[in-house]
Motif scaffolding. Structure first.
Motif, PDB file in Angstrom:
ATOM      1  N   LEU A 547       5.962   4.574 -17.852  1.00 34.33           N
ATOM      2  CA  LEU A 547       5.390   4.160 -19.131  1.00 34.33           C
ATOM      3  C   LEU A 547       4.205   3.228 -18.914  1.00 34.33           C
ATOM      4  O   LEU A 547       3.206   3.291 -19.653  1.00 34.33           O
ATOM      5  N   LEU A 548       4.315   2.359 -17.897  1.00 35.60           N
ATOM      6  CA  LEU A 548       3.201   1.476 -17.562  1.00 35.60           C
ATOM      7  C   LEU A 548       2.016   2.276 -17.028  1.00 35.60           C
ATOM      8  O   LEU A 548       0.852   1.975 -17.329  1.00 35.60           O
ATOM      9  N   VAL A 549       2.314   3.283 -16.222  1.00 33.81           N
ATOM     10  CA  VAL A 549       1.252   4.153 -15.691  1.00 33.81           C
ATOM     11  C   VAL A 549       0.571   4.906 -16.832  1.00 33.81           C
ATOM     12  O   VAL A 549      -0.667   4.988 -16.898  1.00 33.81           O
ATOM     13  N   ALA A 550       1.379   5.452 -17.733  1.00 36.31           N
ATOM     14  CA  ALA A 550       0.833   6.214 -18.856  1.00 36.31           C
ATOM     15  C   ALA A 550      -0.028   5.343 -19.762  1.00 36.31           C
ATOM     16  O   ALA A 550      -0.978   5.833 -20.389  1.00 36.31           O
ATOM     17  N   ALA A 551       0.300   4.047 -19.835  1.00 34.04           N
ATOM     18  CA  ALA A 551      -0.485   3.133 -20.666  1.00 34.04           C
ATOM     19  C   ALA A 551      -1.779   2.713 -19.989  1.00 34.04           C
ATOM     20  O   ALA A 551      -2.589   1.991 -20.593  1.00 34.04           O
ATOM     21  N   GLY A 552      -1.978   3.140 -18.723  1.00 31.23           N
ATOM     22  CA  GLY A 552      -3.184   2.771 -17.996  1.00 31.23           C
ATOM     23  C   GLY A 552      -3.170   1.352 -17.481  1.00 31.23           C
ATOM     24  O   GLY A 552      -4.219   0.810 -17.116  1.00 31.23           O
ATOM     25  N   ALA A 553      -1.978   0.737 -17.455  1.00 34.78           N
ATOM     26  CA  ALA A 553      -1.885  -0.656 -17.025  1.00 34.78           C
ATOM     27  C   ALA A 553      -1.776  -0.792 -15.514  1.00 34.78           C
ATOM     28  O   ALA A 553      -2.171  -1.818 -14.942  1.00 34.78           O
ATOM     29  N   VAL A 554      -1.250   0.230 -14.832  1.00 34.81           N
ATOM     30  CA  VAL A 554      -1.037   0.139 -13.386  1.00 34.81           C
ATOM     31  C   VAL A 554      -1.369   1.474 -12.734  1.00 34.81           C
ATOM     32  O   VAL A 554      -1.394   2.515 -13.400  1.00 34.81           O
ATOM     33  N   ASP A 555      -1.610   1.406 -11.433  1.00 30.46           N
ATOM     34  CA  ASP A 555      -1.745   2.631 -10.652  1.00 30.46           C
ATOM     35  C   ASP A 555      -0.351   3.192 -10.373  1.00 30.46           C
ATOM     36  O   ASP A 555       0.659   2.473 -10.451  1.00 30.46           O
ATOM     37  N   ALA A 556      -0.301   4.467 -10.003  1.00 26.61           N
ATOM     38  CA  ALA A 556       0.981   5.121  -9.747  1.00 26.61           C
ATOM     39  C   ALA A 556       1.743   4.444  -8.601  1.00 26.61           C
ATOM     40  O   ALA A 556       2.978   4.437  -8.581  1.00 26.61           O
ATOM     41  N   SER A 557       1.026   3.837  -7.657  1.00 20.00           N
ATOM     42  CA  SER A 557       1.679   3.184  -6.522  1.00 20.00           C
ATOM     43  C   SER A 557       2.518   1.981  -6.942  1.00 20.00           C
ATOM     44  O   SER A 557       3.409   1.549  -6.214  1.00 20.00           O
ATOM     45  N   TYR A 558       2.241   1.450  -8.136  1.00 20.55           N
ATOM     46  CA  TYR A 558       2.980   0.268  -8.599  1.00 20.55           C
ATOM     47  C   TYR A 558       4.454   0.589  -8.834  1.00 20.55           C
ATOM     48  O   TYR A 558       5.318  -0.270  -8.655  1.00 20.55           O
ATOM     49  N   VAL A 559       4.759   1.822  -9.215  1.00 23.56           N
ATOM     50  CA  VAL A 559       6.150   2.209  -9.469  1.00 23.56           C
ATOM     51  C   VAL A 559       6.970   2.092  -8.183  1.00 23.56           C
ATOM     52  O   VAL A 559       8.122   1.617  -8.189  1.00 23.56           O
ATOM     53  N   GLU A 560       6.399   2.502  -7.066  1.00 22.22           N
ATOM     54  CA  GLU A 560       7.097   2.373  -5.789  1.00 22.22           C
ATOM     55  C   GLU A 560       7.331   0.907  -5.450  1.00 22.22           C
ATOM     56  O   GLU A 560       8.371   0.536  -4.900  1.00 22.22           O
ATOM     57  N   ALA A 561       6.362   0.053  -5.793  1.00 26.37           N
ATOM     58  CA  ALA A 561       6.524  -1.379  -5.552  1.00 26.37           C
ATOM     59  C   ALA A 561       7.655  -1.953  -6.407  1.00 26.37           C
ATOM     60  O   ALA A 561       8.321  -2.910  -6.006  1.00 26.37           O
ATOM     61  N   MET A 562       7.893  -1.379  -7.578  1.00 27.05           N
ATOM     62  CA  MET A 562       9.016  -1.815  -8.417  1.00 27.05           C
ATOM     63  C   MET A 562      10.339  -1.504  -7.733  1.00 27.05           C
ATOM     64  O   MET A 562      11.280  -2.314  -7.771  1.00 27.05           O
ATOM     65  N   HIS A 563      10.414  -0.338  -7.099  1.00 22.13           N
ATOM     66  CA  HIS A 563      11.627   0.007  -6.350  1.00 22.13           C
ATOM     67  C   HIS A 563      11.811  -0.931  -5.160  1.00 22.13           C
ATOM     68  O   HIS A 563      12.936  -1.351  -4.858  1.00 22.13           O
ATOM     69  N   GLU A 564      10.723  -1.259  -4.472  1.00 23.98           N
ATOM     70  CA  GLU A 564      10.806  -2.171  -3.328  1.00 23.98           C
ATOM     71  C   GLU A 564      11.287  -3.544  -3.763  1.00 23.98           C
ATOM     72  O   GLU A 564      12.086  -4.179  -3.084  1.00 23.98           O
ATOM     73  N   ARG A 565      10.788  -4.014  -4.891  1.00 23.37           N
ATOM     74  CA  ARG A 565      11.203  -5.320  -5.416  1.00 23.37           C
ATOM     75  C   ARG A 565      12.700  -5.346  -5.691  1.00 23.37           C
ATOM     76  O   ARG A 565      13.380  -6.330  -5.401  1.00 23.37           O
ATOM     77  N   GLU A 566      13.221  -4.249  -6.203  1.00 23.71           N
ATOM     78  CA  GLU A 566      14.645  -4.205  -6.542  1.00 23.71           C
ATOM     79  C   GLU A 566      15.520  -4.255  -5.305  1.00 23.71           C
ATOM     80  O   GLU A 566      16.672  -4.701  -5.359  1.00 23.71           O
ATOM     81  N   LYS A 567      15.008  -3.791  -4.161  1.00 24.79           N
ATOM     82  CA  LYS A 567      15.798  -3.797  -2.932  1.00 24.79           C
ATOM     83  C   LYS A 567      16.025  -5.204  -2.402  1.00 24.79           C
ATOM     84  O   LYS A 567      17.012  -5.467  -1.715  1.00 24.79           O
ATOM     85  N   SER A 568      15.120  -6.125  -2.700  1.00 23.08           N
ATOM     86  CA  SER A 568      15.238  -7.485  -2.182  1.00 23.08           C
ATOM     87  C   SER A 568      16.144  -8.345  -3.058  1.00 23.08           C
ATOM     88  O   SER A 568      17.083  -8.975  -2.567  1.00 23.08           O
ATOM     89  N   VAL A 569      15.898  -8.377  -4.351  1.00 15.28           N
ATOM     90  CA  VAL A 569      16.701  -9.175  -5.283  1.00 15.28           C
ATOM     91  C   VAL A 569      16.800  -8.419  -6.596  1.00 15.28           C
ATOM     92  O   VAL A 569      15.803  -7.892  -7.086  1.00 15.28           O
ATOM     93  N   SER A 570      17.991  -8.372  -7.153  1.00  8.82           N
ATOM     94  CA  SER A 570      18.191  -7.654  -8.406  1.00  8.82           C
ATOM     95  C   SER A 570      17.390  -8.292  -9.531  1.00  8.82           C
ATOM     96  O   SER A 570      17.285  -9.521  -9.631  1.00  8.82           O
ATOM     97  N   THR A 571      16.823  -7.449 -10.393  1.00 12.03           N
ATOM     98  CA  THR A 571      16.088  -7.949 -11.557  1.00 12.03           C
ATOM     99  C   THR A 571      16.956  -7.932 -12.812  1.00 12.03           C
ATOM    100  O   THR A 571      16.439  -8.065 -13.923  1.00 12.03           O
ATOM    101  N   HIS A 572      18.269  -7.773 -12.641  1.00  8.28           N
ATOM    102  CA  HIS A 572      19.166  -7.863 -13.796  1.00  8.28           C
ATOM    103  C   HIS A 572      19.234  -9.322 -14.227  1.00  8.28           C
ATOM    104  O   HIS A 572      19.539 -10.208 -13.430  1.00  8.28           O
ATOM    105  N   MET A 573      18.933  -9.570 -15.494  1.00  7.75           N
ATOM    106  CA  MET A 573      18.829 -10.946 -15.981  1.00  7.75           C
ATOM    107  C   MET A 573      20.112 -11.461 -16.605  1.00  7.75           C
ATOM    108  O   MET A 573      20.258 -12.650 -16.846  1.00  7.75           O
TER     109      MET A 573
END
Length: 662
Positions: A547-573
């Motif tokens: 959805l962020l990619v479709a909105a033109g806010a990020v490049d497609a590579s950012y989605v992979e970085a979101m997965h990488e971020r989740e591997k280090s620390v959970s983003t469940h609030m």
């Protein structure tokens, strides 16, 4: 909350895992200590070797001489020769394990009675499948029942037709409970019985070879590091209770609970200590010896680590005395007060147990006094810092640390707080908003709360708040700050502890907010989905990212970085919200700040926690922070969350977010 030095991640992580495991076990046992005490009192009074039989009162007709009826006392105690099983055996066989199983199941199902009931059913199977008290079985089957019932309920959540909820819920709990009871009978009961016999044989070997006192070498240091719960609640209490049923007492209950080692140490500081330690030791003696709160003496050892030899020596002396007199307790002594110890002591062990406390006190006092007199340094030790270290080891504020002058506040006034996360664009901003609001409402206008990425921290903050998996990294960059670890960003009880620590102050709250921005500025209507199609965490991250990619806010590579971020620390609030976002290194893939909003009516399993709302984040600057703060306020308010659940259009979602003042 504590000022601590950095420790290696591996050793710190192992210690934290043992602490968590021990705390989990103790949380099942400690709420039910009253039942253990009740069983111990009934046992002490009514068994054939109990206090009433020892005193001898024929008015109750319980005399052991042949030809007399056993009467009321014999019926209660289930004496041989009566037609009653009494209440001693049934309490330890059924009541105590079922209470533990119920508590464990309830813990694993978000404090739900439904989880407790299934946990108790599962525990009953283990009880019936073994010939020894099933405390260990209860600690396995109870949590298993609650956890598995929670997972099953999630499978058909929101799929049950109206009017059939009670039918489905009752029968699913009954059917699954029956299956677990059979599993407990066939597998858990026999397995735990064999394990209990093996552990009991190990203890007997130690006793027979005079090696039991050596356990103090491990138990006393473990107490100071808060690692003892795993041993005490997981092994000593179950084995001790089984032994007490068979023998009428168990020495295992006194391996950790003997108040003598701590008393001797504090007496040594009373006579030979210096400064704050000497002044506070007499008051600490009352709390430790009478109140039974042993952690009051831990800072004295942490301040001068060589004094661990004193408590080890005292512990060994106490165990050796109990071995020599064949003494023990009928039930656990909790808290470890001399009063609780005496109340749990059977008639034949009173002398031995009392002498074990005296011996432990004397040896601990002698060793500690020698070491204190030997220490000719002018440094009296920093009791406040040691108390802060003790609270860091414990993982939360100590209820007795204030009288030592070692609470977090003792490290100096807190004026600047930073909430740090990996990237600094999502979870830290929301956590900071919740904490800031609490601090403002408490009237602490001179305290600032900001959020940053860990990589941009410097050592200028008074207090650093991080997710528990990131605390060690934050300590490396801010070694002089106090550190607080949380695992629930939206509703952590640690926030209230921080506010309490700040004490009373006056003034108008300071606003550390970014300039207010309308929700639509960073969250477009096209980026709001009210019926997400994902069914797994990774798919939900991808859906929010696309959805962020479709909105033109990020490049497609950012989605992979979101997965990488989740591997280090959970983003469940917490509170059903997850906020996946990219790593700090991926900020180059962000074209502009934006959010995406996806609602999952069936929920997503997010590392064992349910996420009903997933908000994807791309933060190029600070213009998205105002909306994140609105989200934090919304998800701290159940009525606002209910409005988001009921929303049928993107405009309704934006109205909820814009309507919250931050």
């Amino acid at each position: 909350m504590a000022t601590t030095t950095s420790t290696p991640a591996s050793s710190s992580g192992a210690r934290v895992r043992v602490q968590k495991f021990g705390t989990f076990l103790s949380n099942m046992v400690l709420p039910n200590i009253g039942a253990f005490i009740a069983w111990g009192l009934i046992t002490a009074l009514f068994i054939p070797t109990g206090w009433i039989a020892l005193i001898g009162d024929n008015a109750f007709g319980y005399t052991l001489e042949e030809g007399y009826t056993y009467g009321f006392v014999g019926q209660l105690g289930g004496w041989e020769g009566t037609d009653s099983v009494g209440i001693v055996g049934p309490m330890i066989t059924y009541l105590l394990p079922l209470l533990i199983g119920y508590t464990g199941g309830r813990m694993m199902y978000d404090d739900s009675t439904r989880g407790g009931v299934v946990g108790a059913i599962a525990t009953m199977g283990a009880i019936a499948g073994a010939s020894v008290p099933m405390f260990l079985g209860a600690m396995v089957m109870g949590p298993l029942g609650g956890w598995s019932m929670k997972k099953l309920d999630a499978l058909w959540s929101h799929k049950i037709r109206p009017g059939f909820e009670m039918l489905v819920n009752n029968f699913s709990a009954g059917i699954w409970g029956a299956i677990l009871a059979i599993l407990g009978f066939v597998v858990a009961g026999p397995f735990v019985e064999q394990f209990s016999k093996l552990a009991s044989n190990v203890v007997d070997t130690l006793v027979d070879n005079g090696l039991l006192p050596l356990t103090s070498i491990f138990i006393e240091p473990a107490k100071i590091l808060f690692l003892n719960n795993a041993i005490n609640q997981g092994i000593l209490t179950p084995l001790g209770t089984t032994e007490a049923l068979e023998e009428g007492k168990s020495i295992l209950f006194l391996l950790e609970a003997n108040p003598g080692p701590g008393l001797g140490l504090l007496l040594a500081f009373t006579f030979f200590g210096r400064g704050a330690a000497k002044a506070s030791a007499p008051g600490a003696i009352i709390i430790q010896f009478i109140g039974g709160i042993h952690e009051i003496y831990f800072p004295y050892v942490l301040m001068k680590p060589k004094l661990v030899l004193a408590v080890i020596g005292g512990g060994m002396a106490g165990v050796a005395t109990n071995v020599a007199f064949s003494s023990g307790l009928r039930s656990p002594a909790s808290p470890g007060s001399i009063i609780a110890v005496w109340l749990s002591t059977p008639a034949g062990s009173f002398v031995g147990v009392t002498l074990s406390v005296v011996a432990a006190t004397a040896v601990s006092f002698a060793i500690a006094s020698f070491l204190l007199k030997l220490d000719r340094s002018t440094d009296e030790g920093d009791l406040a810092a040691a108390t802060a270290q003790m609270e860091a080891n414990k993982g939360k504020k100590s209820s007795v640390s204030g009288m030592l002058g070692g609470s977090a506040a003792a490290a100096g006034p807190v004026r600047s707080i930073v909430f740090a996360c990996d990237a600094g664009m999502g979870s830290s901003a929301m956590g900071a908003s919740v904490l800031r609001r609490k601090i403002q409402q408490a009237g602490h206008g001179d305290v600032t709360v900001v959020n940053k990425a860990i990589s941009s921290l410097d050592d200028s903050y008074d207090l650093v708040v991080t997710h528990q998996d990131l605390t060690d990294r934050a300590r490396q960059r801010t070694p002089s700050a106090m550190h607080v670890s949380v695992d629930n960003f939206m509703g952590s009880p640690r926030y209230d502890e921080i506010v309490e620590m700040l004490g009373t102050s006056s003034g108008t709250a300071v606003a550390d907010e970014a300039p207010a921005a309308a929700a639509a500025d960073v969250l477009s209507r096209d980026s709001i989905v009210l019926g997400g199609s994902a069914r797994t965490r990774d798919d939900a991250i991808a859906e929010a990212g696309q959805l962020l990619v479709a909105a033109g806010a990020v490049d497609a590579s950012y989605v992979e970085a979101m997965h990488e971020r989740e591997k280090s620390v959970s983003t469940h609030m917490g509170n059903g919200l997850a906020i996946p976002h990219g790593t700090n290194e991926a900020k180059g893939a962000i074209r502009r700040s934006a959010l995406s909003f996806v609602r999952y009516d069936q929920g997503i399993d997010w590392n064992g926690k349910q996420a009903d709302f997933v908000v994807g984040i791309a933060g190029a600057g600070d213009d998205h922070l105002a909306l994140l703060r609105s989200l934090a306020m919304v998800f701290a308010d159940e009525s606002q969350v209910a409005r988001l659940r009921a929303a049928t259009t993107a405009d309704e979602v934006l109205a909820v977010l814009d309507g919250v003042t931050v």
